[in-house]
Design a protein around this motif. Structure first.
Motif, PDB file in Angstrom:
ATOM      1  N   GLN A 148       0.797  -1.224   0.000  1.00 13.32           N
ATOM      2  CA  GLN A 148       0.000   0.000   0.000  1.00 13.32           C
ATOM      3  C   GLN A 148       0.829   1.273   0.000  1.00 13.32           C
ATOM      4  N   SER A 149       2.126   1.174  -0.159  1.00 11.02           N
ATOM      5  CA  SER A 149       2.986   2.358  -0.111  1.00 11.02           C
ATOM      6  C   SER A 149       3.917   2.373  -1.316  1.00 11.02           C
ATOM      7  N   PRO A 150       3.472   2.896  -2.461  1.00  5.85           N
ATOM      8  CA  PRO A 150       4.327   2.956  -3.648  1.00  5.85           C
ATOM      9  C   PRO A 150       5.561   3.812  -3.409  1.00  5.85           C
ATOM     10  N   GLY A 151       6.685   3.358  -3.925  1.00  5.87           N
ATOM     11  CA  GLY A 151       7.935   4.089  -3.743  1.00  5.87           C
ATOM     12  C   GLY A 151       8.650   3.754  -2.464  1.00  5.87           C
ATOM     13  N   VAL A 152       8.083   2.864  -1.639  1.00  6.25           N
ATOM     14  CA  VAL A 152       8.696   2.461  -0.373  1.00  6.25           C
ATOM     15  C   VAL A 152       8.988   0.966  -0.444  1.00  6.25           C
ATOM     16  N   ASN A 153      10.251   0.600  -0.326  1.00  6.00           N
ATOM     17  CA  ASN A 153      10.663  -0.799  -0.406  1.00  6.00           C
ATOM     18  C   ASN A 153      10.695  -1.395   0.993  1.00  6.00           C
ATOM     19  N   ILE A 154       9.847  -2.390   1.249  1.00  6.85           N
ATOM     20  CA  ILE A 154       9.734  -3.030   2.563  1.00  6.85           C
ATOM     21  C   ILE A 154      10.001  -4.511   2.392  1.00  6.85           C
ATOM     22  N   GLN A 155      11.025  -5.010   3.079  1.00 10.68           N
ATOM     23  CA  GLN A 155      11.414  -6.411   2.986  1.00 10.68           C
ATOM     24  C   GLN A 155      11.513  -7.013   4.383  1.00 10.68           C
ATOM     25  N   ALA A 156      11.046  -8.241   4.519  1.00 12.25           N
ATOM     26  CA  ALA A 156      11.168  -8.943   5.788  1.00 12.25           C
ATOM     27  C   ALA A 156      12.630  -9.272   6.062  1.00 12.25           C
ATOM     28  N   VAL A 157      13.065  -9.053   7.300  1.00 11.20           N
ATOM     29  CA  VAL A 157      14.457  -9.335   7.659  1.00 11.20           C
ATOM     30  C   VAL A 157      14.742 -10.818   7.538  1.00 11.20           C
ATOM     31  N   SER A 158      13.826 -11.652   7.971  1.00 11.82           N
ATOM     32  CA  SER A 158      13.976 -13.098   7.883  1.00 11.82           C
ATOM     33  C   SER A 158      12.587 -13.713   7.960  1.00 11.82           C
ATOM     34  N   GLY A 159      12.544 -15.023   7.937  1.00 16.63           N
ATOM     35  CA  GLY A 159      11.262 -15.705   8.093  1.00 16.63           C
ATOM     36  C   GLY A 159      10.872 -15.915   9.533  1.00 16.63           C
ATOM     37  N   GLN A 160      11.730 -15.496  10.466  1.00 19.30           N
ATOM     38  CA  GLN A 160      11.444 -15.668  11.881  1.00 19.30           C
ATOM     39  C   GLN A 160      10.301 -14.754  12.306  1.00 19.30           C
ATOM     40  N   PRO A 161       9.264 -15.259  12.964  1.00 16.36           N
ATOM     41  CA  PRO A 161       8.162 -14.403  13.409  1.00 16.36           C
ATOM     42  C   PRO A 161       8.659 -13.290  14.327  1.00 16.36           C
ATOM     43  N   GLY A 162       8.204 -12.055  14.062  1.00 16.26           N
ATOM     44  CA  GLY A 162       8.543 -10.920  14.906  1.00 16.26           C
ATOM     45  C   GLY A 162       9.880 -10.289  14.637  1.00 16.26           C
TER      46      GLY A 162
END
Length: 388
Positions: A148-162
């Motif tokens: 929902q935020s174009p122009g903002v790159n958001i990536q999960a650090v890892s698959g670990q919950p939290g």
């Protein structure tokens, strides 16, 4: 004869002076009055004669006094109030009540620590509403912002919950760090990962350098402004939001069987100029197991499948109580979030639990002592630390 001429000139001069004084007195009219609003006197309101620079401002009691031309129109104005015009008639004393200009509060966007009209904003901003975040049913706010935020790159650090997310708005503005500045309800430096998504009213992302200038070097990577739910005037309202879901690994890699693994390792040694490995040395006393591996009767252990947690549970429950009057408003939110890891199973449990408590209170205390008026606003935000 000369004396008569002198007296005649003197008499004529006195007559002209008396006539000019009367004309000045007839040309202006002194008016007085008081400017008030719904709360009391308005200090510093501007009272001007329309079309001229003649005017004054109200004192500590809201009073004003000055001379105007007969039949003139006075204009009373003050920031945040509707401008009024009054035609001067035979009356000399006036009491003017100003009304708040509600139109000035509409069509605004967040800029820095305050708000500004949309037509005055030239910077690049992204606004995400709280209801859009709640629809995603995620345990973390940044997880809901990914789509929902174009122009903002958001990536999960890892698959670990939290474990949180890595956010990049304009690239690395500092030495190898892309983390933006988070401002939560006007307080800079908060941790957005500790917020309950159900407590969010809106999120504004300031992407360009002009929007971030107010924060200095701390905003080199951009700014994310978070506004939590605030109390509203009216009856007390109770809102509950809850969801539960199950997740599974979409695709797993195909691992070698025990027989294929031994063949690959023998091939590696052959390509290195070495003789094949004597696998019997590793299975002393377990010759039948080796025979089953080599024949393919026993494919071996698929450790990824053994660690996979089927139907991992994700659930979130939140309750918000809000209400208040014209002088006191509050919003209290409590939440519980749980996310089970996709891997771990009974061998290595991996999950994330978080309890949150948020209290927003806004109280206005008005004290009137003589000519002094004081307004005090209080604010409190309390967050519980997540636990694993």
């Amino acid at each position: 004869m000369g004396a008569l001429v002198f007296l005649g000139l003197g008499y004529s001069s006195n007559a002209n002076a008396s006539g000019s004084l009367q004309e000045v007195q007839q040309a202006t009219k002194k008016i007085t009055g008081t400017v008030v609003d719904a709360q009391g006197p308005v200090i510093g309101a501007s009272v001007m004669e329309k079309g001229t620079t003649n005017g004054t401002v109200t004192d500590f009691d809201g009073n004003f006094s000055f001379n105007v031309n007969p039949g003139a129109t006075i204009v009373i104005s003050y920031i945040g109030y509707e401008t009024q015009e009054i035609k001067i008639g035979n009356q000399s004393t006036y009491k003017i009540t100003l009304k708040e200009d509600n139109a000035l509060l509409e069509e605004v966007v967040v800029v820095g620590y305050g708000v500004q009209k949309k037509k005055l904003v030239t910077g690049a901003t992204v606004e995400v509403k709280g209801e859009d975040i709640a629809k995603m049913n995620t345990t973390q706010v940044l997880g809901a912002l990914q789509s929902q935020s174009p122009g903002v790159n958001i990536q999960a650090v890892s698959g670990q919950p939290g474990d949180g997310f890595k956010v990049s708005i304009r690239g690395a503005g500092t030495n190898g760090d892309t983390k933006p500045l988070y401002v939560i309800d006007g307080v800079a430096g908060g941790d957005i990962n500790n917020l309950n998504p159900a407590d969010i009213e809106r999120i504004d992302v300031l992407k360009d350098a002009a929007s971030c200038a107010i924060y200095g070097s701390a905003a080199a990577n951009g700014v994310i402004l978070v506004t939590t739910k605030q109390g509203k005037e009216g009856k007390i309202s109770i809102q509950y939001d809850g969801n539960i879901g199950w997740s599974n690994i979409y695709r797993l890699p195909q691992l070698l069987t025990a027989k294929e693994y031994m063949q690959v390792m023998d091939l590696v040694r052959y390509n290195s100029g070495e003789s094949p490995r004597n696998w019997a040395d590793y299975f002393q006393g377990r010759e039948q197991l080796l025979a089953d591996y080599q024949s393919g009767a026993n494919p071996g252990t698929d450790w990824i499948e053994a660690l996979r947690n089927k139907n991992a549970v994700t659930t979130s429950h939140s309750i918000n109580v809000a209400g208040g009057g014209d002088l006191s408003k509050f919003s209290i939110g409590a939440g519980y979030q749980y996310q089970d890891g996709g891997f771990g199973g009974k061998y290595a449990k991996s999950d994330y639990r978080r309890l949150t408590l948020r209290v927003n209170s806004d109280h206005v205390i008005r004290i009137r002592v003589s000519r002094l008026a004081i307004s005090i606003q209080t604010y409190c935000l309390l967050l519980c630390v997540p636990t694993r």
